[in-house]
Write a protein that holds these residues in place. Structure first.
Motif, PDB file in Angstrom:
ATOM      1  N   GLY A   1      -0.186   4.198 -11.004  1.00 48.58           N
ATOM      2  CA  GLY A   1      -0.367   3.958  -9.578  1.00 48.58           C
ATOM      3  C   GLY A   1      -0.957   2.605  -9.245  1.00 48.58           C
ATOM      4  O   GLY A   1      -1.124   2.273  -8.074  1.00 48.58           O
TER       5      GLY A   1
ATOM      6  N   THR B   1       0.824  -1.211   0.000  1.00 52.77           N
ATOM      7  CA  THR B   1       0.000   0.000   0.000  1.00 52.77           C
ATOM      8  C   THR B   1       0.857   1.260   0.000  1.00 52.77           C
ATOM      9  O   THR B   1       0.497   2.263  -0.611  1.00 52.77           O
TER      10      THR B   1
ATOM     11  N   LEU C   1       4.461  -1.727  -9.912  1.00 54.43           N
ATOM     12  CA  LEU C   1       3.726  -0.493  -9.671  1.00 54.43           C
ATOM     13  C   LEU C   1       3.785   0.316 -10.955  1.00 54.43           C
ATOM     14  O   LEU C   1       4.876   0.681 -11.414  1.00 54.43           O
TER      15      LEU C   1
ATOM     16  N   SER D   1       1.499   2.398  -3.532  1.00 55.62           N
ATOM     17  CA  SER D   1       0.358   3.087  -4.148  1.00 55.62           C
ATOM     18  C   SER D   1       0.186   4.484  -3.568  1.00 55.62           C
ATOM     19  O   SER D   1      -0.105   5.432  -4.290  1.00 55.62           O
TER      20      SER D   1
ATOM     21  N   TRP E   1       2.879   6.802  -5.128  1.00 54.06           N
ATOM     22  CA  TRP E   1       3.232   6.551  -6.528  1.00 54.06           C
ATOM     23  C   TRP E   1       3.559   7.824  -7.310  1.00 54.06           C
ATOM     24  O   TRP E   1       4.455   7.808  -8.153  1.00 54.06           O
TER      25      TRP E   1
END
Length: 184
Positions: free
Chosen positions: A129, A12, A107, A15, A18
Motif C-alpha cells: 500500500g 491518495t 504502489l 493508497s 490498495w
C-alpha cells in the motif's frame, strides 16, 4: 531522487484502494502478463499487465480491473499504467527514462522482503500500500532477490497535465505493439 507522493494529492486514491487493487491483481490470469519490451535492461522475468499505454486505454484490461481503473483515471495527465511484476531473481540494471516531462509512481501490492529500487543515491524497499514517486530520468535500478514475486502498480503521468509529452520514436513503437508499454 524520490519525491514526496503528497505532492500529487490524486495519488491518495491509490493508497485508499490498495487492498481492492491488489485483489484485482490477484484475480488476473498470468496469461495476461507480457514481457517488458526493453529486454536489454533486465535479467530474469519482468512482465507487465498494461492498463494505459501512452495515454491510450487498454479497454479489455481495464474492464478486468474496474476499481484500479477508477483510481488511476483520477490522476491528471495519466499516460502509462499497469501492473509490473518481477519474478524471483529478476534484476533491472541501471537506466534512465526518456523524458523529464513525466513523473513515475509505484504502489506496492505484492512486496516480499529483499526487493528494492535505487533512484539516484537513494534505495527504498516497496511496502504494501506504500507509494513511491520519482523522476525516472534519474538513473535507477531495481531487483527482486526474494523467492516470491514482487508486483507494483506502475504509473507515468505528466508533470504538467496540460503539456504535450515527447518520447523518442523507438519508445513509441513499444506502445504501438499489441502489448508493449514504455518504461522502467
Amino acid at each position: 531522487m524520490f519525491m514526496d507522493p503528497a505532492q500529487v494529492p490524486e495519488l491518495t486514491a491509490l493508497s485508499d484502494a490498495w487492498t481492492d487493487i491488489r485483489a484485482e491483481l490477484e484475480a488476473l490470469s498470468r496469461e495476461y502478463f507480457i514481457s517488458w519490451p526493453e529486454k536489454s535492461i533486465y535479467d530474469g522475468d519482468w512482465t507487465v499487465f498494461p492498463l494505459y499505454k501512452f495515454g491510450e486505454k487498454v479497454v479489455e484490461h481495464c474492464a478486468l480491473c474496474p476499481i484500479t481503473t477508477r483510481a488511476i483515471e483520477g490522476i491528471p495527465g495519466l499516460l502509462t499504467a499497469g501492473f509490473s511484476s518481477l519474478a524471483p531473481g529478476t534484476y533491472i540494471g541501471p537506466h534512465f527514462g526518456y523524458t523529464s516531462e513525466v513523473l513515475r509512481a509505484h504502489l506496492g501490492l505484492l512486496t516480499p522482503t529483499d526487493c528494492a529500487i535505487r533512484v539516484g543515491p537513494e534505495t527504498k524497499a516497496w511496502t504494501p500500500g506504500g507509494l513511491m514517486l520519482f523522476d525516472d530520468t534519474t538513473e535507477h535500478e531495481a531487483w527482486n532477490r526474494s523467492g516470491e514475486t514482487r508486483v507494483v502498480l506502475l504509473l507515468d503521468f505528466k508533470r504538467d497535465p496540460t503539456a504535450d509529452v515527447h518520447y523518442p520514436e523507438h519508445v513509441l513503437a513499444y506502445g504501438r505493439q499489441d502489448h508493449g508499454q514504455q518504461g522502467a
